[in-house]
Design an enzyme around this catalytic site. Structure first.
Site, PDB file in Angstrom:
ATOM      1  N   GLY A 200      -5.300   3.049   1.581  1.00  0.00           N
ATOM      2  CA  GLY A 200      -5.674   4.027   2.596  1.00  0.00           C
ATOM      3  C   GLY A 200      -4.728   3.914   3.772  1.00  0.00           C
ATOM      4  O   GLY A 200      -3.783   3.108   3.759  1.00  0.00           O
TER       5      GLY A 200
ATOM      6  N   GLU B 200      -1.895  -6.639   3.195  1.00  0.00           N
ATOM      7  CA  GLU B 200      -0.589  -6.051   3.550  1.00  0.00           C
ATOM      8  C   GLU B 200       0.358  -6.024   2.348  1.00  0.00           C
ATOM      9  O   GLU B 200       1.548  -6.336   2.458  1.00  0.00           O
ATOM     10  CB  GLU B 200       0.049  -6.819   4.725  1.00  0.00           C
ATOM     11  CG  GLU B 200      -0.819  -6.950   5.958  1.00  0.00           C
ATOM     12  CD  GLU B 200      -1.068  -5.628   6.687  1.00  0.00           C
ATOM     13  OE1 GLU B 200      -0.396  -4.627   6.375  1.00  0.00           O
ATOM     14  OE2 GLU B 200      -1.959  -5.600   7.547  1.00  0.00           O
TER      15      GLU B 200
ATOM     16  N   CYS C 113      -9.773  10.778  12.110  1.00  0.00           N
ATOM     17  CA  CYS C 113      -8.628  11.393  12.793  1.00  0.00           C
ATOM     18  C   CYS C 113      -8.836  11.321  14.299  1.00  0.00           C
ATOM     19  O   CYS C 113      -9.876  11.762  14.804  1.00  0.00           O
ATOM     20  CB  CYS C 113      -8.450  12.843  12.346  1.00  0.00           C
ATOM     21  SG  CYS C 113      -7.147  13.701  13.260  1.00  0.00           S
TER      22      CYS C 113
HETATM   23  P1  TMP Z   1      -3.035  -2.196   8.568  1.00  0.00           P
HETATM   24  O1  TMP Z   1      -3.005  -1.225   7.445  1.00  0.00           O
HETATM   25  O2  TMP Z   1      -3.794  -3.452   8.258  1.00  0.00           O
HETATM   26  O3  TMP Z   1      -3.480  -1.579   9.853  1.00  0.00           O
HETATM   27  O4  TMP Z   1      -1.536  -2.728   8.798  1.00  0.00           O
HETATM   28  C1  TMP Z   1      -0.418  -1.926   8.538  1.00  0.00           C
HETATM   29  C2  TMP Z   1       0.845  -2.578   9.063  1.00  0.00           C
HETATM   30  O5  TMP Z   1       1.959  -1.848   8.569  1.00  0.00           O
HETATM   31  C3  TMP Z   1       0.978  -2.571  10.589  1.00  0.00           C
HETATM   32  O6  TMP Z   1       1.570  -3.798  11.029  1.00  0.00           O
HETATM   33  C4  TMP Z   1       1.975  -1.468  10.868  1.00  0.00           C
HETATM   34  C5  TMP Z   1       2.839  -1.489   9.639  1.00  0.00           C
HETATM   35  N1  TMP Z   1       3.492  -0.214   9.282  1.00  0.00           N
HETATM   36  C6  TMP Z   1       4.861  -0.222   8.994  1.00  0.00           C
HETATM   37  O7  TMP Z   1       5.517  -1.271   9.050  1.00  0.00           O
HETATM   38  N2  TMP Z   1       5.454   0.951   8.630  1.00  0.00           N
HETATM   39  C7  TMP Z   1       4.769   2.119   8.520  1.00  0.00           C
HETATM   40  O8  TMP Z   1       5.376   3.148   8.164  1.00  0.00           O
HETATM   41  C8  TMP Z   1       3.353   2.111   8.833  1.00  0.00           C
HETATM   42  C9  TMP Z   1       2.557   3.378   8.742  1.00  0.00           C
HETATM   43  C10 TMP Z   1       2.766   0.923   9.207  1.00  0.00           C
HETATM   44 MG    MG Z   2      -5.444  -4.364   7.529  1.00  0.00          MG
END
Ligand code: TMP
Ligand code: MG
Ligand code: ADP
Length: 205
Positions: free
Chosen positions: A18, A92, A148
């Site tokens: 997601g 991640e 959103c």
């Molecule tokens: P999360 O899904 O647990 O919130 O963490 C997503 C991580 O991925 C956050 O550190 C931001 C990073 N990210 C990128 O490095 N590149 C991207 O294009 C996006 C959307 C998030």
């Molecule tokens: Mg997370």
């Protein structure tokens, strides 16, 4: 209730995916808590790239945490794996290289339950790292939705709020927010966007 595929989930790959803030890490922690009730041993891994909230834990945006082993390469999972570990959680997952695919297959083929959490798409709305492949080989898939931040509808996209076109840019509320398809505009992060795009979140086609 357990999934009908396997009563005790052994030898299985699951992927929770997601956009950001959709509750992927929360769902991973929820599944691990259920493992505790089932008296199953688990270990959690995360890539060294993610040092947002903690160096030694996986953390949700709401600061719910579970101890984790930080690794650079997927193969390090083998070196750190305890013989009695039944469940392997990996957060991640989008940041790992493609060797995570073979590691997951081997763990599952040897009877372990592997649970991934990761971003299915990046700031451009494009498939992120090994996630498409992990989703393809998964026995169970959970897709999470955020809210959103423009209209309150279900969000499936991650809007980058700063001008930066790197694939990897670690961060949270200062850099990203959840958006629905209508209010998602990856051009906002590009240096070349027009003034019109800057003012209009959903430009006419
Ligand atoms: P999360 O899904 O647990 O919130 O963490 C997503 C991580 O991925 C956050 O550190 C931001 C990073 N990210 C990128 O490095 N590149 C991207 O294009 C996006 C959307 C998030
Ligand atoms: Mg997370
Ligand atoms: P993920 O790992 O998918 O980025 P987390 O599991 O770490 O998400 O965090 C989910 C939590 O983020 C939610 O329970 C909620 O408290 C918070 N949150 C922040 N912004 C939003 C949003 N736009 N939509 C839904 N939840 C949000």
């Amino acid at each position: 209730m357990n999934h009908p595929l396997k009563k005790n989930f052994s030898g299985i790959i699951e992927t929770i995916c997601g956009c950001m803030y959709s509750g992927k890490t929360e769902e991973l922690l929820r599944q691990l808590k259920r493992c505790e009730y089932a008296k199953q041993n688990y270990q959690v891994f995360k890539p060294h790239i993610d040092r947002r909230y903690s160096d030694t834990e996986v953390s949700t945006h709401d600061q719910m945490k579970v101890p984790a082993i930080v690794i650079e390469k997927p193969e390090e999972i083998y070196q750190n794996l305890k013989h009695n570990t039944q469940v392997v959680g990996i957060d991640e997952a989008q940041f790992f290289d493609n060797s995570i695919i073979e590691v997951a297959q081997k763990l599952a083929n040897h009877g372990r339950r592997v649970i991934f959490a990761g971003l299915d798409t990046d700031w451009q709305g494009l498939p992120f790292g090994p996630m498409p492949h992990l989703l393809a080989i998964s026995d169970i898939i959970r897709k999470q939705y955020a809210v959103c931040m423009v209209c309150g509808e279900a969000a499936t996209k991650t809007q980058r709020l700063v001008k930066n076109t790197d694939d990897i840019l670690v961060g949270s509320f200062d850099l990203y927010e959840a958006r629905c398809r209508e209010h998602f505009n990856p051009n906002l992060s590009k240096q070349t966007e027009t003034k019109q795009e800057e003012m209009n979140l959903s430009p006419q086609l």
